[in-house]
Design a protein around this motif. Structure first.
Motif, PDB file in Angstrom:
ATOM      1  N   MET A  56     -15.580  55.808  -7.262  1.00  0.00           N
ATOM      2  CA  MET A  56     -14.473  56.637  -7.391  1.00  0.00           C
ATOM      3  C   MET A  56     -13.274  55.796  -8.223  1.00  0.00           C
ATOM      4  SD  MET A  56     -15.281  58.931  -5.681  1.00  0.00           S
ATOM      5  CE  MET A  56     -13.970  60.124  -5.625  1.00  0.00           C
ATOM      6  N   MET A  57     -13.269  56.054  -9.530  1.00  0.00           N
ATOM      7  CA  MET A  57     -12.361  55.646 -10.564  1.00  0.00           C
ATOM      8  C   MET A  57     -11.870  56.621 -11.369  1.00  0.00           C
ATOM      9  SD  MET A  57     -14.653  52.274 -11.751  1.00  0.00           S
ATOM     10  CE  MET A  57     -15.788  53.189 -12.285  1.00  0.00           C
ATOM     11  N   PRO A  58     -10.632  56.095 -12.108  1.00  0.00           N
ATOM     12  CA  PRO A  58      -9.933  57.171 -13.031  1.00  0.00           C
ATOM     13  C   PRO A  58     -10.622  57.111 -14.287  1.00  0.00           C
ATOM     14  CG  PRO A  58      -8.623  55.250 -12.856  1.00  0.00           C
ATOM     15  CD  PRO A  58      -9.803  55.101 -11.930  1.00  0.00           C
ATOM     16  N   LEU A  59     -10.292  57.970 -15.115  1.00  0.00           N
ATOM     17  CA  LEU A  59     -10.980  58.057 -16.777  1.00  0.00           C
ATOM     18  C   LEU A  59     -12.386  58.420 -16.609  1.00  0.00           C
ATOM     19  CD1 LEU A  59      -8.999  55.069 -18.541  1.00  0.00           C
ATOM     20  CD2 LEU A  59      -8.554  57.545 -18.153  1.00  0.00           C
ATOM     21  N   VAL A  60     -13.129  57.572 -16.459  1.00  0.00           N
ATOM     22  CA  VAL A  60     -14.686  57.722 -16.281  1.00  0.00           C
ATOM     23  C   VAL A  60     -15.182  57.012 -15.085  1.00  0.00           C
ATOM     24  CG1 VAL A  60     -16.983  57.077 -17.383  1.00  0.00           C
ATOM     25  CG2 VAL A  60     -14.912  57.344 -19.004  1.00  0.00           C
ATOM     26  N   ASP A  61     -15.684  57.899 -14.233  1.00  0.00           N
ATOM     27  CA  ASP A  61     -16.085  57.518 -12.703  1.00  0.00           C
ATOM     28  C   ASP A  61     -17.426  56.853 -12.588  1.00  0.00           C
ATOM     29  OD1 ASP A  61     -18.043  59.316 -12.271  1.00  0.00           O
ATOM     30  OD2 ASP A  61     -16.873  60.843 -11.422  1.00  0.00           O
ATOM     31  N   GLY A  62     -17.883  56.180 -11.639  1.00  0.00           N
ATOM     32  CA  GLY A  62     -18.851  55.665 -11.545  1.00  0.00           C
ATOM     33  C   GLY A  62     -20.301  56.134 -11.760  1.00  0.00           C
ATOM     34  N   TRP A  63     -20.328  57.536 -11.177  1.00  0.00           N
ATOM     35  CA  TRP A  63     -21.378  58.132 -11.657  1.00  0.00           C
ATOM     36  C   TRP A  63     -21.534  58.428 -13.130  1.00  0.00           C
ATOM     37  CZ3 TRP A  63     -24.495  57.737  -7.931  1.00  0.00           C
ATOM     38  CH2 TRP A  63     -24.448  57.997  -6.546  1.00  0.00           C
ATOM     39  N   GLN A  64     -20.607  58.635 -13.841  1.00  0.00           N
ATOM     40  CA  GLN A  64     -20.737  58.733 -15.352  1.00  0.00           C
ATOM     41  C   GLN A  64     -21.002  57.573 -16.007  1.00  0.00           C
ATOM     42  OE1 GLN A  64     -16.509  60.108 -15.569  1.00  0.00           O
ATOM     43  NE2 GLN A  64     -17.319  62.245 -16.437  1.00  0.00           N
ATOM     44  N   VAL A  65     -20.528  56.290 -15.428  1.00  0.00           N
ATOM     45  CA  VAL A  65     -20.675  55.304 -16.178  1.00  0.00           C
ATOM     46  C   VAL A  65     -22.418  55.071 -15.868  1.00  0.00           C
ATOM     47  CG1 VAL A  65     -20.786  52.552 -15.587  1.00  0.00           C
ATOM     48  CG2 VAL A  65     -18.792  54.061 -15.787  1.00  0.00           C
ATOM     49  N   LEU A  66     -22.856  55.139 -14.673  1.00  0.00           N
ATOM     50  CA  LEU A  66     -24.257  54.946 -14.406  1.00  0.00           C
ATOM     51  C   LEU A  66     -25.272  55.929 -15.202  1.00  0.00           C
ATOM     52  CD1 LEU A  66     -26.450  53.751 -12.639  1.00  0.00           C
ATOM     53  CD2 LEU A  66     -26.109  55.633 -10.832  1.00  0.00           C
ATOM     54  N   SER A  67     -24.735  57.370 -15.335  1.00  0.00           N
ATOM     55  CA  SER A  67     -25.571  58.141 -16.228  1.00  0.00           C
ATOM     56  C   SER A  67     -25.653  57.797 -17.684  1.00  0.00           C
ATOM     57  CB  SER A  67     -24.779  59.610 -16.314  1.00  0.00           C
ATOM     58  OG  SER A  67     -25.604  60.440 -17.045  1.00  0.00           O
ATOM     59  N   ARG A  68     -24.640  57.078 -18.254  1.00  0.00           N
ATOM     60  CA  ARG A  68     -24.419  56.642 -19.608  1.00  0.00           C
ATOM     61  C   ARG A  68     -25.433  55.386 -19.728  1.00  0.00           C
ATOM     62  NH1 ARG A  68     -18.324  57.814 -21.205  1.00  0.00           N
ATOM     63  NH2 ARG A  68     -18.493  60.053 -20.685  1.00  0.00           N
ATOM     64  N   LEU A  69     -25.409  54.504 -18.631  1.00  0.00           N
ATOM     65  CA  LEU A  69     -26.272  53.315 -18.626  1.00  0.00           C
ATOM     66  C   LEU A  69     -27.735  53.575 -18.689  1.00  0.00           C
ATOM     67  CD1 LEU A  69     -24.584  50.981 -16.057  1.00  0.00           C
ATOM     68  CD2 LEU A  69     -24.369  50.522 -18.443  1.00  0.00           C
ATOM     69  N   ARG A  70     -28.170  54.528 -18.043  1.00  0.00           N
ATOM     70  CA  ARG A  70     -29.546  54.845 -18.028  1.00  0.00           C
ATOM     71  C   ARG A  70     -29.907  55.698 -19.115  1.00  0.00           C
ATOM     72  NH1 ARG A  70     -29.537  50.771 -15.456  1.00  0.00           N
ATOM     73  NH2 ARG A  70     -29.190  50.791 -13.304  1.00  0.00           N
ATOM     74  N   ALA A  71     -29.151  55.822 -19.922  1.00  0.00           N
ATOM     75  CA  ALA A  71     -29.308  57.059 -20.993  1.00  0.00           C
ATOM     76  C   ALA A  71     -29.812  55.893 -22.575  1.00  0.00           C
ATOM     77  CB  ALA A  71     -28.343  57.851 -21.401  1.00  0.00           C
ATOM     78  N   GLN A  72     -29.495  54.637 -22.468  1.00  0.00           N
ATOM     79  CA  GLN A  72     -29.451  53.747 -23.303  1.00  0.00           C
ATOM     80  C   GLN A  72     -30.490  52.772 -22.774  1.00  0.00           C
ATOM     81  OE1 GLN A  72     -25.777  52.135 -24.475  1.00  0.00           O
ATOM     82  NE2 GLN A  72     -24.697  53.812 -23.872  1.00  0.00           N
ATOM     83  N   ASP A  73     -31.529  52.620 -23.962  1.00  0.00           N
ATOM     84  CA  ASP A  73     -32.773  51.665 -23.555  1.00  0.00           C
ATOM     85  C   ASP A  73     -32.278  50.114 -23.150  1.00  0.00           C
ATOM     86  OD1 ASP A  73     -34.454  53.687 -23.793  1.00  0.00           O
ATOM     87  OD2 ASP A  73     -35.015  53.028 -25.927  1.00  0.00           O
ATOM     88  N   ARG A  74     -31.325  49.812 -24.141  1.00  0.00           N
ATOM     89  CA  ARG A  74     -30.932  48.361 -23.788  1.00  0.00           C
ATOM     90  C   ARG A  74     -30.169  48.145 -22.365  1.00  0.00           C
ATOM     91  NH1 ARG A  74     -26.254  45.183 -24.275  1.00  0.00           N
ATOM     92  NH2 ARG A  74     -25.162  47.190 -25.003  1.00  0.00           N
ATOM     93  N   LEU A  75     -29.623  48.810 -21.865  1.00  0.00           N
ATOM     94  CA  LEU A  75     -29.131  48.985 -20.597  1.00  0.00           C
ATOM     95  C   LEU A  75     -29.766  49.445 -19.362  1.00  0.00           C
ATOM     96  CD1 LEU A  75     -25.441  50.140 -22.185  1.00  0.00           C
ATOM     97  CD2 LEU A  75     -26.397  47.844 -21.717  1.00  0.00           C
ATOM     98  N   LEU A  76     -30.878  50.211 -19.785  1.00  0.00           N
ATOM     99  CA  LEU A  76     -31.676  50.934 -18.707  1.00  0.00           C
ATOM    100  C   LEU A  76     -32.202  50.064 -17.515  1.00  0.00           C
ATOM    101  CD1 LEU A  76     -32.934  53.506 -17.844  1.00  0.00           C
ATOM    102  CD2 LEU A  76     -34.859  52.882 -19.071  1.00  0.00           C
ATOM    103  N   ALA A  77     -32.329  48.734 -18.081  1.00  0.00           N
ATOM    104  CA  ALA A  77     -33.109  47.656 -16.773  1.00  0.00           C
ATOM    105  C   ALA A  77     -32.124  47.044 -16.073  1.00  0.00           C
ATOM    106  CB  ALA A  77     -33.902  46.921 -17.453  1.00  0.00           C
ATOM    107  N   LEU A  78     -30.616  46.951 -16.448  1.00  0.00           N
ATOM    108  CA  LEU A  78     -29.523  46.372 -15.637  1.00  0.00           C
ATOM    109  C   LEU A  78     -29.335  46.878 -14.358  1.00  0.00           C
ATOM    110  CD1 LEU A  78     -26.811  46.232 -18.186  1.00  0.00           C
ATOM    111  CD2 LEU A  78     -28.381  44.415 -17.817  1.00  0.00           C
ATOM    112  N   PRO A  79     -29.663  45.786 -13.405  1.00  0.00           N
ATOM    113  CA  PRO A  79     -29.441  46.183 -12.116  1.00  0.00           C
ATOM    114  C   PRO A  79     -28.017  46.767 -11.357  1.00  0.00           C
ATOM    115  CG  PRO A  79     -29.799  43.930 -12.209  1.00  0.00           C
ATOM    116  CD  PRO A  79     -29.848  44.362 -13.487  1.00  0.00           C
TER     117      PRO A  79
END
Length: 124
Positions: A56-79
């Motif tokens: 729960m955060m302003p501007l870009v919430d955690g679910w949106q961050v997670l979605s964008r991370l998982r859409a990028q190959d370089r960041l996909l494997a980050l725990p």
């Protein structure tokens, strides 16, 4: 040592978690919202060993961050460990673990050790 990326909009929680991890010898990069987190992660060579993510955060919430991370190959494997009072009991897809607020600091530290290893002992 790779940093832990701490994404938390609550200053008090962010300060306590960052201080705990630094006291244990970890390098911590702190950001206050998802927009700052994505900007940090898009920088060259800025892959953390672990992302601690509030939902729960302003501007870009955690679910949106997670979605964008998982859409990028370089960041996909980050725990990613989600930290939230509203988090589900079980870790959803793309999440390594869930830590409910109020945060159990021993549990959190154990997860950081699991994904980042033990920090070097500078006292030797």
């Amino acid at each position: 040592m790779l940093p832990v990326l701490l994404i938390e909009d609550d200053d008090d929680i962010r300060d306590v978690v960052a201080e705990l991890l630094r006291d244990e010898g970890y390098v911590v990069h702190e950001v206050a919202d998802g927009k700052q987190a994505l900007a940090y992660l898009h920088g060259e060579g800025r892959d953390p060993c672990l992302i601690l993510l509030d939902l729960m955060m302003p501007l870009v919430d955690g679910w949106q961050v997670l979605s964008r991370l998982r859409a990028q190959d370089r960041l996909l494997a980050l725990p990613v460990v989600v930290m939230s009072a509203s988090a589900p009991e079980a870790a959803p897809s793309g999440v390594a673990a869930v830590v409910r607020k109020p945060i159990d600091l021993d549990l959190l530290l154990g997860l950081v050790q699991r994904y980042c290893g033990c920090p070097p002992d500078d006292s030797r």
